[in-house]
Scaffold this motif. Structure first.
Motif, PDB file in Angstrom:
ATOM      1  N   SER A 250      39.923  58.539  -2.245  1.00 17.43           N
ATOM      2  CA  SER A 250      41.176  57.888  -1.864  1.00 17.43           C
ATOM      3  C   SER A 250      41.784  58.663  -0.707  1.00 17.43           C
ATOM      4  O   SER A 250      41.454  59.835  -0.478  1.00 17.43           O
ATOM      5  CB  SER A 250      42.152  57.865  -3.046  1.00 17.43           C
TER       6      SER A 250
ATOM      7  N   GLY B 178      51.147  49.196   0.942  1.00 19.80           N
ATOM      8  CA  GLY B 178      50.495  48.452  -0.124  1.00 19.80           C
ATOM      9  C   GLY B 178      49.084  48.029   0.244  1.00 19.80           C
ATOM     10  O   GLY B 178      48.327  47.596  -0.607  1.00 19.80           O
ATOM     11  N   ARG B 179      48.730  48.118   1.513  1.00 23.34           N
ATOM     12  CA  ARG B 179      47.364  47.775   1.924  1.00 23.34           C
ATOM     13  C   ARG B 179      46.398  48.778   1.332  1.00 23.34           C
ATOM     14  O   ARG B 179      46.723  49.921   1.069  1.00 23.34           O
ATOM     15  CB  ARG B 179      47.233  47.812   3.457  1.00 23.34           C
ATOM     16  N   LYS B 180      45.206  48.364   1.169  1.00 23.72           N
ATOM     17  CA  LYS B 180      44.166  49.224   0.616  1.00 23.72           C
ATOM     18  C   LYS B 180      43.858  50.371   1.571  1.00 23.72           C
ATOM     19  O   LYS B 180      43.974  50.242   2.786  1.00 23.72           O
ATOM     20  CB  LYS B 180      42.907  48.419   0.371  1.00 23.72           C
ATOM     21  N   ASP B 181      43.435  51.492   0.981  1.00 24.12           N
ATOM     22  CA  ASP B 181      43.048  52.661   1.771  1.00 24.12           C
ATOM     23  C   ASP B 181      42.002  52.300   2.826  1.00 24.12           C
ATOM     24  O   ASP B 181      42.075  52.747   3.965  1.00 24.12           O
ATOM     25  CB  ASP B 181      42.461  53.754   0.875  1.00 24.12           C
ATOM     26  N   GLU B 182      41.046  51.470   2.433  1.00 26.69           N
ATOM     27  CA  GLU B 182      39.958  51.116   3.340  1.00 26.69           C
ATOM     28  C   GLU B 182      40.472  50.407   4.592  1.00 26.69           C
ATOM     29  O   GLU B 182      39.965  50.624   5.690  1.00 26.69           O
ATOM     30  CB  GLU B 182      38.928  50.217   2.639  1.00 26.69           C
ATOM     31  N   GLU B 183      41.483  49.574   4.424  1.00 25.32           N
ATOM     32  CA  GLU B 183      42.036  48.854   5.570  1.00 25.32           C
ATOM     33  C   GLU B 183      42.770  49.816   6.508  1.00 25.32           C
ATOM     34  O   GLU B 183      42.666  49.705   7.728  1.00 25.32           O
ATOM     35  CB  GLU B 183      42.986  47.747   5.097  1.00 25.32           C
TER      36      GLU B 183
END
Length: 92
Positions: free
Chosen positions: A71, A5-10
């Motif tokens: 993404s 669920g974390r963002k791709d960037e993280e």
């Protein structure tokens, strides 16, 4: 520890730092999706597994310098397509 669920960037940020948990999460999130995508194109289970394995190996090897402008899913699908084209060219 990263959670689904974390963002791709993280995930990418943690991956660049060498975080194996980020790599494991990336693998868990996308391995099957990439495998099914490639399998539907080439109809060869072993080759599809090899392609997906190569994608993830390359990501880990290039983790510090990898640049992702899309993404994660789009990036991985593109990388799988690239690996497929390399294998296709080698068979010619």
């Amino acid at each position: 520890m990263l959670q689904v669920g974390r963002k791709d960037e993280e995930i990418v940020r943690q991956l660049k730092l060498g975080d194996t948990a980020a790599y494991d999460l990336l693998y868990e999130m996308y391995w099957k999706k990439l495998y099914v995508h490639i399998l539907t194109r080439i109809k060869d289970e072993e080759a599809a597994k090899d392609i997906v394995q190569n994608v993830f190996i390359n990501i880990w090897e290039r983790k510090e310098t990898i640049i992702i402008n899309t993404s994660l899913e789009q990036f991985l699908m593109g990388a799988a397509k690239f690996q497929y084209s390399i294998i296709s060219d080698q068979k010619k």
